[in-house]
Design an enzyme around this catalytic site. Structure first.
Site, PDB file in Angstrom:
ATOM      1  N   THR A  44       0.827  -1.219  -0.038  1.00 57.14           N
ATOM      2  CA  THR A  44       0.060   0.089  -0.106  1.00 57.14           C
ATOM      3  C   THR A  44       1.044   1.348   0.031  1.00 57.14           C
ATOM      4  OG1 THR A  44      -1.823  -1.114   0.927  1.00 57.14           O
ATOM      5  CG2 THR A  44      -1.753   1.426   1.220  1.00 57.14           C
ATOM      6  N   ASP A 116       0.908  -6.552  -4.669  1.00 54.72           N
ATOM      7  CA  ASP A 116       0.076  -6.429  -3.356  1.00 54.72           C
ATOM      8  C   ASP A 116       0.676  -7.729  -2.644  1.00 54.72           C
ATOM      9  OD1 ASP A 116      -2.054  -7.227  -1.566  1.00 54.72           O
ATOM     10  OD2 ASP A 116      -3.014  -5.529  -2.614  1.00 54.72           O
ATOM     11  N   SER A 117       1.045  -7.462  -1.283  1.00 53.44           N
ATOM     12  CA  SER A 117       1.645  -8.591  -0.623  1.00 53.44           C
ATOM     13  C   SER A 117       0.833  -9.928  -0.781  1.00 53.44           C
ATOM     14  CB  SER A 117       2.186  -8.196   0.713  1.00 53.44           C
ATOM     15  OG  SER A 117       1.191  -8.098   1.701  1.00 53.44           O
ATOM     16  N   THR A 148       1.548  -4.929   3.994  1.00 54.61           N
ATOM     17  CA  THR A 148       1.374  -5.450   5.303  1.00 54.61           C
ATOM     18  C   THR A 148       0.585  -6.895   5.535  1.00 54.61           C
ATOM     19  OG1 THR A 148      -0.873  -4.097   5.661  1.00 54.61           O
ATOM     20  CG2 THR A 148       1.172  -3.166   6.332  1.00 54.61           C
ATOM     21  N   ASP A 149      -0.061  -7.075   4.474  1.00 56.11           N
ATOM     22  CA  ASP A 149      -1.036  -8.491   4.589  1.00 56.11           C
ATOM     23  C   ASP A 149      -0.101  -9.759   4.972  1.00 56.11           C
ATOM     24  OD1 ASP A 149      -3.110  -7.071   4.228  1.00 56.11           O
ATOM     25  OD2 ASP A 149      -3.458  -7.555   1.978  1.00 56.11           O
TER      26      ASP A 149
HETATM   27  N1  ASN Z   1      -3.178  -5.295   0.572  1.00 53.26           N
HETATM   28  C1  ASN Z   1      -1.981  -4.405   1.000  1.00 53.26           C
HETATM   29  C2  ASN Z   1      -0.503  -5.254   0.842  1.00 53.26           C
HETATM   30  O1  ASN Z   1      -0.362  -6.192   1.485  1.00 53.26           O
HETATM   31  C3  ASN Z   1      -2.107  -4.041   2.386  1.00 53.26           C
HETATM   32  C4  ASN Z   1      -1.038  -2.975   2.759  1.00 53.26           C
HETATM   33  O2  ASN Z   1      -0.035  -3.003   2.570  1.00 53.26           O
HETATM   34  N2  ASN Z   1      -1.635  -2.190   4.029  1.00 53.26           N
HETATM   35  O3  ASN Z   1       0.195  -5.302  -0.135  1.00 53.26           O
END
Ligand code: ASN
Length: 589
Positions: A44, A116-117, A148-149
């Site tokens: 993100t 996107d993770s 973050t995922d």
């Molecule tokens: N979907 C995003 C990811 O993991 C979530 C994030 O980074 N806050 O790439």
């Protein structure tokens, strides 16, 4: 004010600003410049809104950061290029001068495609690890931008993949893109850069919302809050408040004289099976089928599974008999697997390995790492899974340890200084122990060093000049002490206030055996230390100082570098036959 006076005044004023281009001590700048590599993998933090939702945008981040004053000091970058001192590439960014008087120069490299993770796979962990390996010597620390995922999975995996790590690696990201007005990306990135650039915390860490965690201890606990991560079984390694407070006693060290390397052969036949009331035998049987080789079994409470389900236990037993490795982790956020209950003991009886207080993310990564070591047999792999490899499990020390806080000596000083509260006592301890440890290193007193370490002293911390016991022992050429310090986790990457590393000290004082050991452990001279090396080599060549040249050569320095006048040491010594032969014949290390 007249024009000439104004010019003189502004010139004088410019000297009062830290101007590393002009200030040098012993070949090193008084303002330490450090280099951090930022590996952007996606997430993100660098996403932009599209019709289908937020998605990563390639080649945008560096340009955007260059316009944010807290993340890029345009004036300093221009000045540095003007003086053409250290090679500051066009793509390099530089932070404003830190409180600790350090300049953190950072470069962003992007993996392709940005992800996107949720789309990350073990192959992507391998790409990140390879990138770290390729850039390890050129940088003092690393920041990995990640979604973050699955950040907890990647942090766990990298913690195992990075063997004999000696530098700081920080994963970070954000909940809101850095391009938005109100976001958490800027402070997460800034905090991560400051940590990676200023502290040698030789771990794969995760920095989020003002806290630095051990990467294999975290789990994502909130999809909406800026405070997205938790480390339930280990307190943070550092807190970023008015100042950074590093919890040095918690920092994990690899205690080795081996060089950094990455292990990318991760076994992908691993999985997580979460038991629940009424889980069917068929589901468990299907999950454990070949090619499955390793399973994290998420059980209840302190590691319990039903012991009134012989069908279920039978399937687990059949799997362990087929050499499937099963690691028991609790479904609870906090606490460990123990053998308190009969229901827990049953699992041990069918060959399941207790996973202590590991998070499921860490347990999965550890399984994948250990099962990816073809040179080990099954018994060795099971043994390794029980061991604490990277601080992923809590090991309770046997017997009580005397801490320096309890030491009579420190207490005596505290009494003399009228100190009674814990914080002040700790401050006295932290001020005294580096000096005591450096004195022990100077006098070659191994027993004193051991005693200090037994009392909980951090043998990696520096004195008032940032000099660590390893710096001092390297100057003294005390191989026994240097070996002991390295095996106790002392870092070869520590820099004193003049930017000197222990390797530089060993070279300057010409201790070949110490230089060789430090090199074997992965030590190398920093880019700052290499700035005037050509001139130094030419001057040694001019003086006919063959031992001095050998020391630099052993330290991994290319002896063909040119001095300030463009001459190489070889050209300087055409008339010294013995040195000429050495420069010509010895291959570069
Ligand atoms: N979907 C995003 C990811 O993991 C979530 C994030 O980074 N806050 O790439």
């Amino acid at each position: 004010m007249a024009e000439p006076e104004r010019a003189v005044l502004s010139r004088l004023l410019s000297f009062t600003q830290p101007s590393p281009a002009l200030e040098t001590v012993g070949g090193c700048q008084t303002v330490a410049e450090v280099r951090v590599l930022v590996v952007n993998t996606g997430g993100t933090i660098g996403m932009i809104p599209r019709s289908e939702g937020l998605a990563p945008e390639a080649n945008k981040l560096a340009g955007a950061l260059a316009k944010i004053p807290i993340l890029h000091d345009v004036a300093y970058a221009k000045e540095t290029k003007l003086y053409s001192r250290l090679a500051l590439g066009d793509d390099s960014l530089v932070l404003p001068l830190s409180k600790e008087n350090k300049r953190i120069i950072y470069t962003i490299t992007e993996l392709s495609p940005l992800l996107d993770s949720a789309n990350m796979s073990p192959a992507d962990w391998g790409k990140i690890a390879k990138c770290l390996e390729a850039n390890y010597e050129k940088h003092d620390g690393f920041v990995i931008l990640h979604g973050t995922d699955t950040m907890a999975y990647t942090a766990s995996a990298l913690s195992f993949m990075c063997e004999n790590l000696g530098k700081t690696i920080v994963l970070t990201g954000s909940q809101v893109p850095i391009y938005e007005l109100r976001n958490d990306g800027r402070s997460n990135l800034l905090g991560s850069l400051l940590i990676a650039g200023q502290f040698v915390i030789p771990e794969v860490c995760l920095y989020f919302y003002n806290k630095l965690y051990r990467g294999n201890r975290v789990t994502k606990v909130d999809a909406e809050s800026f405070n997205a991560f938790s480390s339930p079984n280990l307190p943070p390694l550092a807190n970023a408040e008015v100042d950074f407070t590093i919890n040095w006693e918690t920092v994990w060290r690899s205690n080795t004289t081996k060089k950094f390397e990455v292990h990318t052969n991760m076994n992908s036949n691993v999985g997580i099976l979460r038991i629940f009331p009424g889980i069917t035998t068929a589901a468990v049987k299907a999950f454990l089928q070949s090619p499955m080789e390793g399973v994290v079994l998420e059980t209840y409470g302190s590691g319990n599974a039903p012991n009134n389900r012989p069908d279920l236990l039978e399937e687990l037993k059949k799997a362990t008999d087929r050499d499937v490795v099963i690691l028991n982790c609790t479904q609870c956020l906090r606490g460990a697997v123990s053998l308190v209950y009969a229901t827990g003991k049953t699992l041990l009886d069918v060959g399941v390995i207790p996973g202590a207080d590991m998070t499921p993310e860490a347990a999965l990564a550890k399984l994948s790492y250990v099962l990816g070591k073809p040179q080990l047999n099954l018994a060795e792999k099971r043994k390794m899974l029980n061991e604490n490899l990277r601080g992923e499990i809590t090991v309770i020390p046997i017997g009580t340890r005397i801490t320096l806080r309890d030491s009579k000596f420190i207490q005596g000083i505290a009494k003399y200084l009228y100190i009674s509260c814990k914080e002040e006592l700790e401050a006295v301890r932290d001020a005294l122990t580096p000096a005591l440890a450096c004195t022990a290193a100077k006098t070659g007193d191994l027993d004193a060093l051991k005693a200090l370490q037994n009392m909980g002293a951090n043998l990696s911390s520096g004195d008032y000049d940032g000099r660590t016991p390893l710096h001092v022992a390297s100057c003294e050429g005390n191989l026994e002490l240097v070996t002991y310090l390295l095996e106790s986790g002392a870092t070869v990457y520590a820099k004193d206030r003049f930017g000197a590393t222990p390797l530089m000290n060993a070279i300057k004082f010409r201790h070949p055996d110490v230089i060789s050991l430090l090199r074997k452990t992965g030590a190398h001279l920093s880019s700052q230390e290499l700035v005037n090396v050509g001139t130094e080599l030419c001057s040694l060549a001019f003086k006919g100082d063959i031992d001095g040249l050998r020391a630099w050569h052993l330290g991994g320095v290319d002896l063909n570098q040119q001095g300030y006048d463009g001459k190489s040491p070889l050209q300087v010594v055409m008339h010294h036959v013995d040195i000429y032969d050495m420069l010509l014949l010895e291959p570069n290390t």
